[in-house]
Structure formats: structure tokens, C-alpha cells
Design an enzyme around this catalytic site. Structure first.
Site, PDB file in Angstrom:
ATOM      1  N   TYR A  66      -2.374  -6.660  -3.839  1.00 31.24           N
ATOM      2  CA  TYR A  66      -1.315  -6.576  -3.326  1.00 31.24           C
ATOM      3  C   TYR A  66      -1.528  -7.688  -2.238  1.00 31.24           C
ATOM      4  O   TYR A  66      -1.814  -9.138  -2.954  1.00 31.24           O
ATOM      5  CB  TYR A  66      -2.373  -5.653  -1.599  1.00 31.24           C
ATOM      6  CG  TYR A  66      -2.547  -4.053  -2.261  1.00 31.24           C
ATOM      7  CD1 TYR A  66      -1.570  -2.839  -3.043  1.00 31.24           C
ATOM      8  CD2 TYR A  66      -3.867  -4.237  -3.270  1.00 31.24           C
ATOM      9  CE1 TYR A  66      -1.840  -1.744  -2.780  1.00 31.24           C
ATOM     10  CE2 TYR A  66      -4.003  -3.043  -3.765  1.00 31.24           C
ATOM     11  CZ  TYR A  66      -3.309  -1.675  -3.939  1.00 31.24           C
ATOM     12  OH  TYR A  66      -3.130  -0.487  -4.008  1.00 31.24           O
ATOM     13  N   CYS A  78       2.905  18.258  30.131  1.00 29.11           N
ATOM     14  CA  CYS A  78       3.977  17.912  29.745  1.00 29.11           C
ATOM     15  C   CYS A  78       4.837  18.250  29.086  1.00 29.11           C
ATOM     16  O   CYS A  78       5.981  18.424  28.467  1.00 29.11           O
ATOM     17  CB  CYS A  78       4.429  16.460  28.913  1.00 29.11           C
ATOM     18  SG  CYS A  78       3.196  14.849  29.545  1.00 29.11           S
ATOM     19  N   CYS A 106      -0.548   4.906  -0.519  1.00 30.48           N
ATOM     20  CA  CYS A 106      -1.912   5.812  -0.543  1.00 30.48           C
ATOM     21  C   CYS A 106      -3.441   5.043   0.351  1.00 30.48           C
ATOM     22  O   CYS A 106      -3.505   4.256  -0.117  1.00 30.48           O
ATOM     23  CB  CYS A 106      -1.505   6.244  -1.750  1.00 30.48           C
ATOM     24  SG  CYS A 106      -2.917   5.825  -3.346  1.00 30.48           S
ATOM     25  N   CYS A 115      -5.305   3.121  -2.091  1.00 28.79           N
ATOM     26  CA  CYS A 115      -4.875   1.622  -2.240  1.00 28.79           C
ATOM     27  C   CYS A 115      -6.322   1.317  -0.788  1.00 28.79           C
ATOM     28  O   CYS A 115      -6.338  -0.185  -1.021  1.00 28.79           O
ATOM     29  CB  CYS A 115      -3.176   1.493  -1.427  1.00 28.79           C
ATOM     30  SG  CYS A 115      -1.944   1.752  -2.179  1.00 28.79           S
ATOM     31  N   CYS A 130      -1.380  16.293  28.616  1.00 28.62           N
ATOM     32  CA  CYS A 130      -0.355  16.442  27.952  1.00 28.62           C
ATOM     33  C   CYS A 130      -0.069  17.387  27.484  1.00 28.62           C
ATOM     34  O   CYS A 130       1.150  17.988  27.662  1.00 28.62           O
ATOM     35  CB  CYS A 130       0.220  15.087  28.198  1.00 28.62           C
ATOM     36  SG  CYS A 130       2.099  14.666  27.924  1.00 28.62           S
ATOM     37  N   MET A 132       0.673  -1.122   0.105  1.00 22.92           N
ATOM     38  CA  MET A 132       0.391  -0.147   0.450  1.00 22.92           C
ATOM     39  C   MET A 132       0.670   0.819  -0.260  1.00 22.92           C
ATOM     40  O   MET A 132       1.344   1.169   0.289  1.00 22.92           O
ATOM     41  CB  MET A 132      -0.622  -0.222   1.220  1.00 22.92           C
ATOM     42  CG  MET A 132      -2.105  -0.738   0.952  1.00 22.92           C
ATOM     43  SD  MET A 132      -3.506  -0.537   1.851  1.00 22.92           S
ATOM     44  CE  MET A 132      -2.646  -1.157   3.375  1.00 22.92           C
ATOM     45  N   CYS A 190      39.672   5.290  35.206  1.00 24.61           N
ATOM     46  CA  CYS A 190      38.850   5.578  34.321  1.00 24.61           C
ATOM     47  C   CYS A 190      38.121   4.121  33.280  1.00 24.61           C
ATOM     48  O   CYS A 190      38.476   3.025  33.612  1.00 24.61           O
ATOM     49  CB  CYS A 190      40.394   5.826  33.039  1.00 24.61           C
ATOM     50  SG  CYS A 190      39.679   7.033  31.730  1.00 24.61           S
ATOM     51  N   CYS A 191      37.225   4.656  32.386  1.00 23.77           N
ATOM     52  CA  CYS A 191      36.657   3.492  31.748  1.00 23.77           C
ATOM     53  C   CYS A 191      35.568   2.889  33.311  1.00 23.77           C
ATOM     54  O   CYS A 191      35.511   1.799  32.064  1.00 23.77           O
ATOM     55  CB  CYS A 191      37.205   3.271  30.809  1.00 23.77           C
ATOM     56  SG  CYS A 191      38.539   4.578  29.460  1.00 23.77           S
TER      57      CYS A 191
HETATM   58  C1  LIG Z   1       1.988  20.689  34.289  1.00 30.26           C
HETATM   59  C2  LIG Z   1       2.287  19.413  34.398  1.00 30.26           C
HETATM   60  C3  LIG Z   1       3.702  18.321  33.932  1.00 30.26           C
HETATM   61  C4  LIG Z   1       3.354  16.923  33.567  1.00 30.26           C
HETATM   62  N1  LIG Z   1       4.426  16.426  32.786  1.00 30.26           N
HETATM   63  C5  LIG Z   1       4.452  15.032  32.666  1.00 30.26           C
HETATM   64  C6  LIG Z   1       5.504  14.330  32.359  1.00 30.26           C
HETATM   65  O1  LIG Z   1       7.052  15.414  32.005  1.00 30.26           O
HETATM   66  N2  LIG Z   1       5.232  13.370  31.931  1.00 30.26           N
HETATM   67  C7  LIG Z   1       4.605  12.714  32.486  1.00 30.26           C
HETATM   68  O2  LIG Z   1       4.572  11.552  32.357  1.00 30.26           O
HETATM   69  N3  LIG Z   1       3.278  13.006  33.072  1.00 30.26           N
HETATM   70  C8  LIG Z   1       3.147  14.792  33.064  1.00 30.26           C
HETATM   71  N4  LIG Z   1       1.967  15.060  33.519  1.00 30.26           N
HETATM   72  C9  LIG Z   1       1.087  14.058  33.540  1.00 30.26           C
HETATM   73  C10 LIG Z   1       0.332  13.986  32.509  1.00 30.26           C
HETATM   74  O3  LIG Z   1      -0.117  14.760  31.563  1.00 30.26           O
HETATM   75  C11 LIG Z   1      -0.847  13.359  33.561  1.00 30.26           C
HETATM   76  O4  LIG Z   1      -0.608  12.453  33.594  1.00 30.26           O
HETATM   77  C12 LIG Z   1      -1.992  12.447  31.658  1.00 30.26           C
HETATM   78  O5  LIG Z   1      -1.444  13.168  30.858  1.00 30.26           O
HETATM   79  C13 LIG Z   1      -3.233  12.148  32.104  1.00 30.26           C
HETATM   80  O6  LIG Z   1      -4.221  12.092  30.650  1.00 30.26           O
HETATM   81  P1  LIG Z   1      -5.041  11.121  30.807  1.00 30.26           P
HETATM   82  O7  LIG Z   1      -5.907  10.923  29.450  1.00 30.26           O
HETATM   83  O8  LIG Z   1      -5.371  10.189  31.940  1.00 30.26           O
HETATM   84  O9  LIG Z   1      -6.497  12.607  31.241  1.00 30.26           O
HETATM   85  P2  LIG Z   1      -6.395  13.812  30.585  1.00 30.26           P
HETATM   86  O10 LIG Z   1      -5.280  14.044  29.368  1.00 30.26           O
HETATM   87  O11 LIG Z   1      -6.483  14.992  31.536  1.00 30.26           O
HETATM   88  O12 LIG Z   1      -7.946  13.791  29.010  1.00 30.26           O
HETATM   89  C14 LIG Z   1      -8.647  13.609  30.346  1.00 30.26           C
HETATM   90  C15 LIG Z   1      -9.898  14.226  29.024  1.00 30.26           C
HETATM   91  O13 LIG Z   1     -11.115  14.138  29.321  1.00 30.26           O
HETATM   92  C16 LIG Z   1     -12.275  15.457  28.898  1.00 30.26           C
HETATM   93  N5  LIG Z   1     -13.039  15.457  30.291  1.00 30.26           N
HETATM   94  C17 LIG Z   1     -12.926  15.349  30.604  1.00 30.26           C
HETATM   95  N6  LIG Z   1     -13.850  15.035  31.550  1.00 30.26           N
HETATM   96  C18 LIG Z   1     -15.284  15.307  30.695  1.00 30.26           C
HETATM   97  C19 LIG Z   1     -16.548  14.962  30.725  1.00 30.26           C
HETATM   98  N7  LIG Z   1     -17.229  14.503  31.273  1.00 30.26           N
HETATM   99  N8  LIG Z   1     -17.419  14.465  28.871  1.00 30.26           N
HETATM  100  C20 LIG Z   1     -16.248  15.332  27.839  1.00 30.26           C
HETATM  101  N9  LIG Z   1     -14.752  14.859  27.836  1.00 30.26           N
HETATM  102  C21 LIG Z   1     -14.172  15.557  29.175  1.00 30.26           C
HETATM  103  C22 LIG Z   1     -11.237  16.521  29.087  1.00 30.26           C
HETATM  104  O14 LIG Z   1     -11.175  17.603  28.608  1.00 30.26           O
HETATM  105  C23 LIG Z   1      -9.716  15.816  28.494  1.00 30.26           C
HETATM  106  O15 LIG Z   1     -10.020  16.580  27.277  1.00 30.26           O
HETATM  107  C24 LIG Z   1       2.310  16.213  34.024  1.00 30.26           C
HETATM  108  C25 LIG Z   1       0.934  16.762  33.837  1.00 30.26           C
HETATM  109  C26 LIG Z   1       1.179  18.337  34.401  1.00 30.26           C
HETATM  110  C27 LIG Z   1      -0.183  18.932  35.232  1.00 30.26           C
END
Ligand SMILES: Cc1cc2nc3c(=O)[nH]c(=O)nc-3n(C[C@H](O)[C@H](O)[C@H](O)COP(=O)(O)OP(=O)(O)OC[C@H]3O[C@@H](n4cnc5c(N)ncnc54)[C@H](O)[C@@H]3O)c2cc1C
Length: 556
Positions: free
Chosen positions: A67, A134, A15, A18, A129, A13, A553-554
């Protein structure tokens, strides 16, 4: 007629056309339905076939379209939890609530398993995230590091003058990276899966019949549902909070100007990461931590080293501080606090609360469907990501597990697999590498010395100051240490804790060593490239039986 899902790999495939050719050819075959090719680039295809359709018939049909293909697997899809039989617009095999890492992984896995999937998002596509976690924090940290290095290089003759940080530009570059990654990794991916995953932009809540109600009154019916609604920053309900606006990690990273001074309440990952970032860009930062040290669940040597490194960069750090109230004085914000029985005031232009996360459960009406939460409101799940409702799984930050994006993604995939096929996959958190992106990085995996002893191990430890690691010496950045914990009787590695520049890159080697049951002797006997920071693991392994000053060293 019993049905089976076939997973096949198609070669050739090139594109999207396909994909259409192959689908056209296969749909002409009796007994083949639900042909899904999520992404033609990787050639993966899923078919639902009647049990009497043999592999050769499928092969011929793919060949006829021009394919070739290999059967990877063929399995029964008469699951314990049968997918919905009805195919009306509002009926799905799997409904996922939330498009963060947990929700995306669940939806993609569900589609790959041949399920008809809906994903519902009420806020910004991509969740925490990519939008407010993140990605933005790490790019801001990187920008501040570059600015800091320019002004504070330890190489004589390489001192550059930093003209002053341009916060607005840094934030706007952060925003554009966020927007690019949201498009590439979330919106674009969902577009690629458009045949298999329907996206609904709405808040979701449960009806008493465990349907998913949308804002416009529609109801989606799912044979299985995955809750992946994430969490948001918590704040302390201190007296004065209604009059003194405080920042969270989300609002801080969106500020349109850089505060001259900042008091941070909290001392785990977010406080030192964002505190150091702003301090490096010129903000006067004070961290107030309730317990006796920052990052209290890490090795004490690592926590102490981090505090020393942050103080050396000018951050003020106070421990054993209990915030009592907030107040506005002369246009400044103040935290009134108890420090060792004494009342103290900490004043700044802005206050950041970095005191943990609260689960996004309020809108869901979990009570109505009998999904239990713990005392802090997080959805209770077992290792199979099952909630207390037999058709509802949950994954990610909304659950009572670790709040890390790779854990959320792994849990989402497991939730979908368990929902759609035979339940049984479990989330294995025994080897969980973690990184705090300060400089030096704080990285850990496995047990601390104390935790290992609490678990009944007779332990032995090694502590290697970074000043013995050639990479650190050459980089003229010897702040930090590596601590290894091993079992005295078996010599097996039990844990590694690192405080070092690039420590986040080093930790995965220790994680692999733990995962595959390596001993300290295995680490000593392995070849590590010279001069790398990860070589510190080998040196630390040698320190179990050699005086650190006698290492040649190493890593010899
Ligand atoms: C500042 C900061 C830095 C971070 N740095 C790191 C890092 O470096 N490395 C790492 O591993 N983790 C890091 N984290 C943690 C990481 O971001 C989270 O663990 C991860 O994003 C969680 O993913 P999730 O899918 O559980 O939730 P989320 O990514 O929070 O997604 C949940 C989604 O559900 C939606 N939602 C909520 N309620 C409803 C509803 N009732 N109906 C419809 N939609 C809804 C929300 O709008 C959101 O979009 C960090 C977090 C923060 C705050």
C-alpha cells in the site's frame, strides 16, 4: 523514549484484510506500537511511534505490505494529562459515560487520537436523538405532514381524500427507522472501532478515587473521563400527578393508540412540534403556555406567526396559563389552571408535559468526585468542556449548554481532544443555527432585535412577508416571514429569524453569512437561485432599503 502519534492516510485498502496486512507489517518494526485503523474505508491510520522512528521507515513498512501512504501529521503525545501507562484490562486513557451523540463523538475522537477508550451505556445504545428524540419526532412529523398535505393541498384539483391516519402503522414504521439508524450509526460504528473502543453495557457511577464502577462490581480506571449522560424529560410536580398519569415526549411517541384529544403543558420546541403532528393526524390539541406567547425567546413576529399558523390548523393555544393541579374526571384527565386570575379546566384523553429536561446525574455520585452542578443539576462546564474535576470533562445535554444534538456531538469531540492532547479547543457557540420543525419551520441564528440592542448595537431590521418570495408563491404556501437584524453602523448581519416552509434549510446560509462576517450589502450582491426559499434572504436584505412591494422578479 519520547513517543509521538502519527496520523497517516493509507491509499489502496479495499477490505478489512488490508487493515490486518498493514498492521502486521507495521508491528514488525521496532519502535511502533498502538496501530489503529478505525475504519479502512477512509484510510485513516494512527500509530504511536518512538521519536527516533522516522517517517521513511513507516512509509517503507506500509509499502512492503503493498500500500502507499501520506503523512498527514505527527505530533507529540506527551500530554498535559498523561494517558494511563498501565495496559491492564480495566485501564483506559479515556472512559466515556453515555452513547448518545456527545458520548459517541468523544469516544471516536479519543480513538482517533490514539487513546485506549471505554464507553459505558446503561440504557439503550444511541441515547436520546436516535431512539426518543430527533429521529422519531421528525419521522412522525413528516408522516403527519404527508397526511395533512393529502387532505389540505392549496392546489385546486389536487385535493386528495385522506382515509384517516393509521397511528399503529406510522409508529411501527418509526420504530423500524429508529432501529435501522441505531444499528447503522451507533452499534455498527462501535463495531468498526472494536479494536480501539471497548463497550460496557452497564450503568456507571464514580467511586471516591474517580474510578468508574459498573453494575457487576468491576471498576474501570481512566486517565480521563467524559460524562455524556444526557437528560430526560422533566415534569411539573403538580398536585394530582401521582393519580393522573401524564405523557412525556418519550411515552407519547410510543403510544399504541392515538389519543382523540390532548392537552399539552409547555410552549417551546417540543410542544408545537408534537402538538401539530398529532393535530394533523386528527387529535384535538390544546397547548397551555405559561408565558405570553409560544417560543418566547424568538422574535415576537415569528412567535405570533407560528401561533396564527397553528390556530389555522385547529390547535387551541392559550397563553399566560399557570397550571395548578391535575385531576381525573369521568375518565378524562383535566388540567386545573389559572388564566389571567380566573380558574379554568382543560380536559382531554391525555396530557403531555413538555416543560424542559432534567440532567441524568443521579446515578453518577458527582459529589464524591467534586464535579459541580448548577442550580438545576446540570454539570457546569467551561468552553473547553472542563468540569470542576481536573480529569473529568462533560458534554451534551447533561451540561449547562444548549440541548441540541449537533452541539452535543461537537462538545464531545472537543472534550476528548482536550482530555487526551493539549487542552485548548473550545466550543464556539457564537453562531448557533436552530430549527423548530413545525410547519412552517421556525429557524433562527444570531441575535434577535432585542438581544442585539441589549448587546449595545444600534440596529436596523427588515421584515419580509413570505408572500413576496417567489418559491412560496409558486408553492401556494405563503405563511411566514423572514426578519433580518443588522448593525446600523457597520451593516454587518447580526441575526436572522425565519418562519417558513423549508426554513430549516434556509437558515444555514444565514449562519454562514454570520460566521464569515457578511454585511447586508454582501447578501444583496450575492446570486441566489430562483425560485428557492433561500432567495428570501436576498429579498429580505433588499428590503432594508427598498419598499417590499417594489421588488421585481428574480430578486431584482
Ligand atoms: C423529542 C425530542 C426531539 C428532539 N429533536 C431534536 C432535533 O430535531 N434536533 C436537535 O439538534 N436536537 C433535538 N433534540 C435534542 C437531542 O436529542 C439531544 O440534544 C441529544 O440527543 C443529546 O445527546 P447527549 O449525547 O448529550 O445525550 P443522550 O443522547 O441523552 O445520551 C446519554 C446516554 O447516557 C446514558 N446514561 C445516562 N446515565 C448513565 C449512567 N449513569 N451510566 C451509563 N449510561 C448512562 C443514557 O442511557 C443515554 O443513552 C430532541 C430531543 C427530544 C427529546
Amino acid at each position: 523514549m519520547a513517543k509521538q502519534t502519527m496520523e497517516i492516510q493509507v491509499r489502496g485498502m479495499t477490505c478489512d484484510n488490508c487493515r490486518r496486512h498493514i498492521k502486521g507489517s507495521l508491528s514488525a518494526v521496532d519502535g511502533i506500537s498502538d496501530i489503529r485503523i478505525p475504519d479502512w474505508h477512509n484510510g485513516q491510520m494512527f500509530l504511536v511511534v518512538d521519536a527516533n522512528v522516522d517517517n521513511e521507515t513507516v512509509t517503507e513498512s506500509v509499502r512492503a505490505a503493498g500500500y502507499s501512504r501520506d503523512v498527514i501529521g505527527r505530533r507529540d503525545i506527551t500530554p498535559q494529562r498523561a494517558p494511563s501507562s498501565s495496559r491492564s484490562a480495566e485501564n483506559y486513557d479515556l472512559i466515556v459515560i453515555g452513547t448518545g451523540a456527545g458520548g459517541m463523538a468523544a469516544a471516536i475522537r479519543g480513538a482517533e487520537l490514539g487513546g485506549r477508550v471505554a464507553i459505558v451505556e446503561g440504557g439503550t445504545l444511541g441515547g436520546t436523538c436516535v431512539n426518543i428524540g430527533c429521529v422519531p419526532s421528525k419521522t412522525l412529523i413528516r408522516a403527519a405532514a404527508a397526511f395533512h398535505t393529502a387532505g389540505h393541498s392549496n392546489f385546486a384539483g389536487l385535493k386528495m381524500s385522506a382515509d384517516g391516519a393509521d397511528w399503529k402503522t406510522i409508529v411501527s414504521e418509526k420504530d423500524s427507522l429508529v432501529s435501522d439508524l441505531r444499528q447503522a450509526k451507533y452499534a455498527g460504528v462501535l463495531e468498526a472501532y472494536a479494536d480501539d473502543i471497548s463497550v460496557f453495557h452497564s450503568w456507571a457511577s464514580f467511586t471516591p478515587e474517580a474510578r468508574v464502577a459498573l453494575d457487576d462490581g468491576r471498576q474501570l480506571r481512566g486517565a480521563n473521563i467524559v460524562i455524556a449522560t444526557g437528560a430526560r424529560p422533566a415534569t411539573l410536580p403538580l398536585p394530582g400527578i401521582l393519580d393522573v398519569p401524564v405523557l412525556t415526549s418519550t411515552s407519547l411517541m410510543a403510544l399504541d393508540h392515538q389519543p382523540t384529544s390532548l392537552v399539552i403543558i409547555g410552549g417551546r420546541a417540543v410542544a408545537p412540534e408534537l402538538g401539530q403532528m398529532l393535530a394533523r393526524l386528527g387529535t384535538q390539541v390544546t397547548i397551555l403556555q405559561r408565558s405570553s406567547t409560544l417560543i418566547p425567546d424568538h422574535e415576537p413576529e415569528v412567535a405570533a406567526g407560528l401561533i396564527e399558523a397553528l390556530r389555522a390548523e385547529g390547535l387551541e393555544i392559550h397563553t399566560e396559563v399557570t397550571p395548578i393541579a391535575l385531576q381525573l374526571v369521568d375518565g378524562f384527565k383535566e388540567v386545573v389552571a389559572d388564566v389571567a386570575g380566573e380558574r379554568r379546566l382543560f380536559r382531554a384523553e391525555a396530557i403531555l408535559m413538555a416543560v424542559g429536561r432534567r440532567p441524568n446525574v443521579e446515578r453518577l455520585n458527582l459529589d464524591t468526585v467534586g464535579v459541580d452542578v448548577d442550580t438545576r443539576g446540570f454539570v457546569k462546564v467551561n468552553a473547553r468542556q472542563e468540569t470542576t474535576h481536573s480529569h473529568i470533562h462533560a458534554a451534551g445535554d447533561v451540561t449547562n449548554g444548549p440541548k441540541l444534538v449537533y452541539v452535543a456531538a461537537a462538545a464531545g469531540g472537543i472534550a476528548a481532544a482536550n482530555a487526551l492532547t493539549q487542552p485548548g479547543s473550545t466550543l464556539d457557540l457564537r453562531v448557533l443555527p436552530e430549527v423548530i420543525f413545525t410547519d412552517p419551520n421556525v429557524a433562527r441564528v444570531g441575535l434577535t432585535e432585542r438581544a442585539a440592542q441589549d448587546a449595545g448595537h444600534a440596529t436596523k431590521t427588515s421584515l419580509l412577508p413570505l408572500s413576496y418570495v417567489p418559491r412560496a408563491i409558486a408553492a401556494r404556501n405563503t405563511i411566514g416571514l423572514i426578519k433580518l437584524v443588522a448593525d446600523q453602523a457597520t451593516d454587518k448581519l447580526l441575526g436572522a429569524q425565519i418562519l417558513a416552509a423549508e426554513g430549516g434549510e434556509v437558515i444555514q446560509s444565514a449562519a454562514l453569512a454570520l460566521r464569515f462576517g457578511a454585511t447586508v450589502a454582501d447578501l444583496r450582491a450575492s446570486l441566489f437561485p430562483y425560485l428557492t426559499q433561500v432567495e428570501g434572504l436576498k429579498l429580505a436584505a433588499q428590503v432594508f432599503e427598498k419598499d417590499v412591494t417594489q421588488l421585481s422578479c428574480c430578486a431584482g
